[in-house]
Design a protein around this motif. Structure first.
Motif, PDB file in Angstrom:
ATOM      1  N   ALA A 171       1.189  -7.764   6.309  1.00 46.70           N
ATOM      2  CA  ALA A 171       0.209  -8.793   5.957  1.00 46.70           C
ATOM      3  C   ALA A 171       0.951 -10.023   5.448  1.00 46.70           C
ATOM      4  O   ALA A 171       1.656  -9.974   4.454  1.00 46.70           O
ATOM      5  CB  ALA A 171      -0.740  -8.258   4.889  1.00 46.70           C
ATOM      6  N   GLY A 172       0.785 -11.127   6.158  1.00 48.89           N
ATOM      7  CA  GLY A 172       1.496 -12.350   5.794  1.00 48.89           C
ATOM      8  C   GLY A 172       2.815 -12.546   6.508  1.00 48.89           C
ATOM      9  O   GLY A 172       3.543 -13.492   6.203  1.00 48.89           O
ATOM     10  N   SER A 173       3.124 -11.674   7.476  1.00 48.33           N
ATOM     11  CA  SER A 173       4.403 -11.802   8.184  1.00 48.33           C
ATOM     12  C   SER A 173       4.293 -12.650   9.457  1.00 48.33           C
ATOM     13  O   SER A 173       5.288 -12.885  10.131  1.00 48.33           O
ATOM     14  CB  SER A 173       4.949 -10.419   8.553  1.00 48.33           C
ATOM     15  OG  SER A 173       4.093  -9.764   9.474  1.00 48.33           O
ATOM     16  N   TRP A 174       3.083 -13.071   9.804  1.00 43.84           N
ATOM     17  CA  TRP A 174       2.865 -13.990  10.920  1.00 43.84           C
ATOM     18  C   TRP A 174       3.447 -13.484  12.244  1.00 43.84           C
ATOM     19  O   TRP A 174       3.962 -14.248  13.050  1.00 43.84           O
ATOM     20  CB  TRP A 174       3.434 -15.376  10.588  1.00 43.84           C
ATOM     21  CG  TRP A 174       2.674 -16.056   9.485  1.00 43.84           C
ATOM     22  CD1 TRP A 174       2.833 -15.866   8.146  1.00 43.84           C
ATOM     23  CD2 TRP A 174       1.616 -17.010   9.624  1.00 43.84           C
ATOM     24  NE1 TRP A 174       1.947 -16.642   7.430  1.00 43.84           N
ATOM     25  CE2 TRP A 174       1.199 -17.361   8.313  1.00 43.84           C
ATOM     26  CE3 TRP A 174       0.993 -17.615  10.715  1.00 43.84           C
ATOM     27  CZ2 TRP A 174       0.177 -18.283   8.071  1.00 43.84           C
ATOM     28  CZ3 TRP A 174      -0.022 -18.532  10.463  1.00 43.84           C
ATOM     29  CH2 TRP A 174      -0.420 -18.853   9.166  1.00 43.84           C
ATOM     30  N   GLY A 175       3.389 -12.176  12.460  1.00 44.47           N
ATOM     31  CA  GLY A 175       3.839 -11.615  13.729  1.00 44.47           C
ATOM     32  C   GLY A 175       5.329 -11.629  13.937  1.00 44.47           C
ATOM     33  O   GLY A 175       5.800 -11.481  15.063  1.00 44.47           O
ATOM     34  N   THR A 176       6.106 -11.772  12.872  1.00 47.71           N
ATOM     35  CA  THR A 176       7.556 -11.840  13.017  1.00 47.71           C
ATOM     36  C   THR A 176       8.242 -10.492  12.816  1.00 47.71           C
ATOM     37  O   THR A 176       9.431 -10.364  13.098  1.00 47.71           O
ATOM     38  CB  THR A 176       8.163 -12.840  12.012  1.00 47.71           C
ATOM     39  OG1 THR A 176       7.867 -12.400  10.675  1.00 47.71           O
ATOM     40  CG2 THR A 176       7.587 -14.236  12.215  1.00 47.71           C
ATOM     41  N   LEU A 177       7.516  -9.489  12.310  1.00 48.22           N
ATOM     42  CA  LEU A 177       8.122  -8.188  12.034  1.00 48.22           C
ATOM     43  C   LEU A 177       7.682  -7.115  13.013  1.00 48.22           C
ATOM     44  O   LEU A 177       8.484  -6.303  13.466  1.00 48.22           O
ATOM     45  CB  LEU A 177       7.767  -7.744  10.605  1.00 48.22           C
ATOM     46  CG  LEU A 177       8.226  -8.651   9.470  1.00 48.22           C
ATOM     47  CD1 LEU A 177       7.801  -8.065   8.123  1.00 48.22           C
ATOM     48  CD2 LEU A 177       9.733  -8.859   9.513  1.00 48.22           C
ATOM     49  N   ALA A 178       6.409  -7.072  13.311  1.00 44.14           N
ATOM     50  CA  ALA A 178       5.856  -6.068  14.218  1.00 44.14           C
ATOM     51  C   ALA A 178       4.542  -6.608  14.756  1.00 44.14           C
ATOM     52  O   ALA A 178       3.982  -7.564  14.220  1.00 44.14           O
ATOM     53  CB  ALA A 178       5.636  -4.737  13.490  1.00 44.14           C
ATOM     54  N   MET A 179       4.046  -5.988  15.818  1.00 44.08           N
ATOM     55  CA  MET A 179       2.757  -6.391  16.389  1.00 44.08           C
ATOM     56  C   MET A 179       1.730  -5.319  16.070  1.00 44.08           C
ATOM     57  O   MET A 179       1.822  -4.181  16.527  1.00 44.08           O
ATOM     58  CB  MET A 179       2.864  -6.592  17.899  1.00 44.08           C
ATOM     59  CG  MET A 179       1.573  -7.112  18.507  1.00 44.08           C
ATOM     60  SD  MET A 179       1.816  -7.719  20.195  1.00 44.08           S
ATOM     61  CE  MET A 179       0.131  -8.224  20.596  1.00 44.08           C
ATOM     62  N   MET A 180       0.755  -5.678  15.256  1.00 36.98           N
ATOM     63  CA  MET A 180      -0.272  -4.728  14.851  1.00 36.98           C
ATOM     64  C   MET A 180      -1.180  -4.368  16.018  1.00 36.98           C
ATOM     65  O   MET A 180      -1.509  -5.211  16.860  1.00 36.98           O
ATOM     66  CB  MET A 180      -1.094  -5.311  13.701  1.00 36.98           C
ATOM     67  CG  MET A 180      -0.346  -5.363  12.386  1.00 36.98           C
ATOM     68  SD  MET A 180      -1.300  -6.135  11.045  1.00 36.98           S
ATOM     69  CE  MET A 180      -1.061  -7.862  11.434  1.00 36.98           C
TER      70      MET A 180
END
Length: 411
Positions: free
Chosen positions: A169-178
């Protein structure tokens, strides 16, 4: 780019299909732009990617148990669909998510629930109910290796791996794709009342809001809006007042909300409360705030600034001596929306100079491509935080293929 990764746009319909696609991208070192329906695509640095991957093919409500106050939805499910389903059972998302879609050229509710959680942009009710991340019970996602990861569950007592959900939450799609999100929901408020004061200066308004927050009346909205922005609101009486507007909201059962609104008026007599909005007018007013109606008609740069309420008016006062800033204070001054002129840097130098002195952080929400490419859109990280962020990025996305450079140029 190497290998044979397919370029273009992809909207996988299953988690397995997404995992295979990401695995292929990792194998071929193909950077991916991760998004939902793209309503927030013009926020952050422009992403240089070999392919675009959207979650809109993975949509729908997987599970909804109104009696258990739990909803599980695929990441690509439109926010409007989720809120309509909750409304059928007189329930709602308690964190009142800000809807950025209208200020970025899309229809209200067009954004996805995945985008809501990925950005963690919560609305006015955050001061009472918490942020979006606080209502995530569980999450499923695909990391940068093409592996399916899951954390949490479908009830509050199942906290296994809950921190992973809060991290995304708050990573703007930079860590993983939910791919799927489990959320805690709450009964909708039966009554909403709003006490308004007109003509207060910024400093006096923040003082009044902080007093209201210190009462036992469970304030769920504490807002001050400059006159020229108030003139853009839907309520004709408020728009025509030609004055700054200070608004304090209470919610709950009708008798309780009315009692507390009246008590707030008594507590704020020194600030001359002049008007009380009833249920329908209150809902319309706060819906304008949630959809940022005051910023919809003009394409000027828009900043979202977090700071201590005690510093908010000073920050804006100092800034206004440098640039023509139009402002909305939310969270009793803890959150400031700042509309600036279309300067080369959208006012970034002056805003960040004030934050360096007074504390806080700023995110550029709206600007043209050239401006976003030339400045720090997100608050620059302190060295120790940059090290931690880089380690976190490596743990989830070791090859750096998800939204490269969107938040920070080297990540």
């Amino acid at each position: 780019m190497t290998g044979s990764m397919r370029l273009g746009f992809h909207a996988p319909e299953t988690e397995e299909e997404l995992a295979a696609l990401v695995f292929e991208a990792a194998e071929t070192r193909t950077p991916l732009e991760i998004m939902g329906k793209g309503t927030k695509r013009e926020l952050g640095h422009p992403v240089g990617a070999g392919a675009v991957v959207s979650s809109e093919g993975m949509a729908g409500i997987s599970l909804y148990e109104p009696t258990e106050l739990v909803m599980v939805a695929k990441a690509g499910t439109p926010l409007a669909e989720i809120e309509a389903k909750l409304a059928e059972n007189e329930q709602e998302l308690p964190f009142e998510p800000v809807d950025l879609a209208p200020i970025l050229g899309y229809a209200p509710g067009d954004g996805t629930i995945g985008g809501v959680i990925a950005t963690n942009i919560s609305g006015s009710r955050r001061i009472l109910k918490g942020a979006a991340r606080d209502h995530v019970l569980g999450i499923r996602a695909v990391n940068g290796r093409g592996e399916v990861i899951k954390a949490g569950g479908r009830v509050m007592k199942n906290v296994t791996g809950y921190d992973i959900g809060r991290t995304l939450a708050g990573s703007w799609g930079t860590l993983a794709m939910m791919t799927e999100i489990s959320l805690k929901v709450l009964p909708a408020q039966r009554e909403t009342r709003t006490v308004l004061c007109f003509g207060l200066t910024d400093q006096t308004a923040v003082e009044a809001l902080c007093i209201a927050m210190g009462t036992p009346y469970e304030v769920s909205g504490a807002l001050h809006i400059h006159a020229d922005l108030a003139a853009r609101l839907s309520d004709e009486e408020i728009a025509g007042a030609e004055n700054p507007v200070t608004a304090i909201r209470v919610e709950n059962f009708p008798s309780s909300a009315r009692y507390r609104a009246n008590s707030l008026r008594q507590a704020l007599l020194a600030y001359s409360p002049a008007l009380e909005l009833d249920g329908e007018r209150s809902k319309a007013f706060w819906n304008d705030i949630r959809t940022l109606k005051m910023f919809q008609d003009k394409p000027n740069p828009l900043w979202r600034v977090s700071t201590a309420p005690t510093q908010a008016a000073k920050l804006v006062g100092n800034l206004s001596r440098k640039i023509d800033a139009r402002v909305v204070y939310d969270w009793s001054g803890g959150l400031i929306w700042i509309e600036t002129p279309s300067l080369t840097d959208a006012g970034a130098v002056d805003i960040r100079r004030q934050l360096a002195e007074l504390g806080g952080h700023a995110t550029l929400i709206r600007a043209d491509d050239a401006t976003r490419a030339g400045i720090d859109v997100f608050q620059p990280l302190e060295p120790q935080h940059a090290i931690l962020s880089a380690k976190l990025k490596h743990a989830f996305d070791p090859l750096g293929i998800f939204n490269p450079g969107r938040m920070y140029r080297d990540m």
